[in-house]
Each structure stands twice: as structure tokens, then as C-alpha cells.
Scaffold this motif. Sequence first.
Motif, short mmCIF file in Angstrom:
data_model
loop_
_atom_site.label_atom_id
_atom_site.label_comp_id
_atom_site.label_asym_id
_atom_site.label_seq_id
_atom_site.Cartn_x
_atom_site.Cartn_y
_atom_site.Cartn_z
N ASN A 161 5.59 -7.28 -2.25
CA ASN A 161 6.56 -6.65 -3.15
C ASN A 161 6.06 -5.35 -3.76
O ASN A 161 6.80 -4.69 -4.48
CB ASN A 161 6.98 -7.63 -4.25
N ASP A 162 4.81 -4.98 -3.49
CA ASP A 162 4.28 -3.69 -3.95
C ASP A 162 4.25 -2.67 -2.82
O ASP A 162 3.64 -1.60 -2.95
CB ASP A 162 2.88 -3.86 -4.54
N ILE A 163 4.88 -3.00 -1.71
CA ILE A 163 4.99 -2.07 -0.58
C ILE A 163 6.47 -1.85 -0.28
O ILE A 163 7.19 -2.80 0.00
CB ILE A 163 4.28 -2.63 0.67
N ALA A 164 6.90 -0.62 -0.36
CA ALA A 164 8.31 -0.28 -0.11
C ALA A 164 8.39 0.72 1.04
O ALA A 164 7.77 1.80 0.98
CB ALA A 164 8.96 0.29 -1.36
N THR A 165 9.14 0.37 2.07
CA THR A 165 9.32 1.27 3.20
C THR A 165 10.80 1.60 3.36
O THR A 165 11.66 0.74 3.17
CB THR A 165 8.81 0.62 4.51
N THR A 166 11.08 2.83 3.69
CA THR A 166 12.46 3.23 3.92
C THR A 166 12.83 2.99 5.38
O THR A 166 11.96 2.77 6.23
CB THR A 166 12.66 4.72 3.60
N ALA A 167 14.12 3.05 5.65
CA ALA A 167 14.57 2.95 7.03
C ALA A 167 14.14 4.21 7.79
O ALA A 167 13.84 5.25 7.19
CB ALA A 167 16.09 2.79 7.08
N LEU A 168 14.11 4.10 9.10
CA LEU A 168 13.72 5.25 9.91
C LEU A 168 14.74 6.38 9.77
O LEU A 168 15.95 6.16 9.73
CB LEU A 168 13.62 4.85 11.38
#
Length: 249
Positions: A88-95
Motif C-alpha cells: 500500500n506504499d507503492i502506487a503505480t499508474t496505468a501505462l
Amino acid sequence: MKIHNRFWLSALFSAAALVAVNTMASPLPQQPHVYVEGSAELEVEPDMMVFSLSIQTVDMDLAKAKADVDARSRLLIDASKKFGIKANDIATTALNIRPEYEYKDGLRVLTGNNVSRQVDINLRDLKKYPEMMKALVDAKISETINTTLTVSDKKAIEEKVQNAAMDDAKARAGRLAKSQGQSLGAPWSISEFNNRGNERWELRPNRELMGSSAVMKADAMSLQRASGEPFEPGVMKITAQVYVVYLLK
């Protein structure tokens, strides 16, 4: 007679509308009052570092570019978990996929497909910062790494500094009222926004958390800094202003 009545009603409505407009135009009460700005500043130690990385690849083969970005994204997530960072401390956006062009002889020519993804990582143990930065640089996941110091419980700190700003406003208003032989009444309005003049239309809350951030280039110099330079987070300042109208007794 009907004409006079119509004229009288028209004048009455016009006068009422004028009073309403004037009332709406003024954010201050018509009775005696004091208008003050309260401010406060607190110093806090940051307890979290946010790493922001942009992972991107440009290639004529879209599938190849996507596979490269996906592979480096997984590498970044795996490297982060080695430092005890939770999911929950890692946020990735969509490509994000877009074609890139350049002009040759007046013609627009496709040069490749740009595939990118933004990844934000919260590091809550600042003692691990040097090792984590070195690991990210060594892995060559991204050319640029943005870091920002912040606090994990920003809302609680904002509430604390706003309460302090309210105390300051009340003290200021009390001194002003006493200097004129008046006593302070109840607050008529409380706002984070400056309602004086045209500034009231900006509607910008006067609170701010000020800290430091940095951009590191993933080269040999950055690697040396990340592994050998002492890291001291220092302190951050959070400020707040409130605008309060107190009625006078």
C-alpha cells in the motif's frame, strides 16, 4: 392609479435588489466588529520520503517497449519490498502510450512508441534512504529519481497549526478591542480565505507544508552521493493563516 402602483412596486423591488447586492458584496457585518488574521508556524521532523520515478521506453515495436517498462516496473517493486516497503506504499499508474514523431523534409515521420508509467514509493524508515537510493541507481530503473520529504500524518499536523492560528487570532482581536475600551464578542465568521478586496475570489487556503525535495540523475555522481554522503532530513515548517471577524460587545 395603476401606473403609479406599478412605478412604486418597481422602485421598491429595485431598492430591495440594491440592498441585497450591497449585502452580498460585503463579507463583513454591519454592526461593530474587528477583523483579524491569525497565523501560526510549527516545525516538524519529516518521517517519510516519497520516491517518484518515471519509467519509460521509446521503441518502434510497441510490444517490446511495453515489455521493457513492465519488466523494470516489476524490478522496482521487488527492489522496494527488500527494504520492507508494503504494497500500500507503492502506487503505480496505468501505462501511458503515445506515438512520437519528428519532421524530416517537411514530413512528419513516426520515430517510435513512447510507453511510460509513473511509480511513487513511500519510504517510512528514513534510515534506509541511502541504501535504497543506491539500490535504485544500481538497478538503472529510471534516469531520474525525484525525492520529497514529507510527514505521514499531515492532516493531524494541519489541524494542530490551524488551532494555534485561531488562538493567535483571538488574542490579536482581544488586544485590539481592549485598546478601544471594547470587549470581544462571538466570532461572526471564520475562514481560511482572505475575504478582503478582490483576493476573496482566489479562494486559496492559507496553509502550507514546506519541506525539501531533490531530483537525482542516475549517473556515477549520483551513485557516489547516494552511497557516501550523510543524509540529514532536518525539519519542515507548516504554516496556517485564518481570517476571523469578531463582533464587539
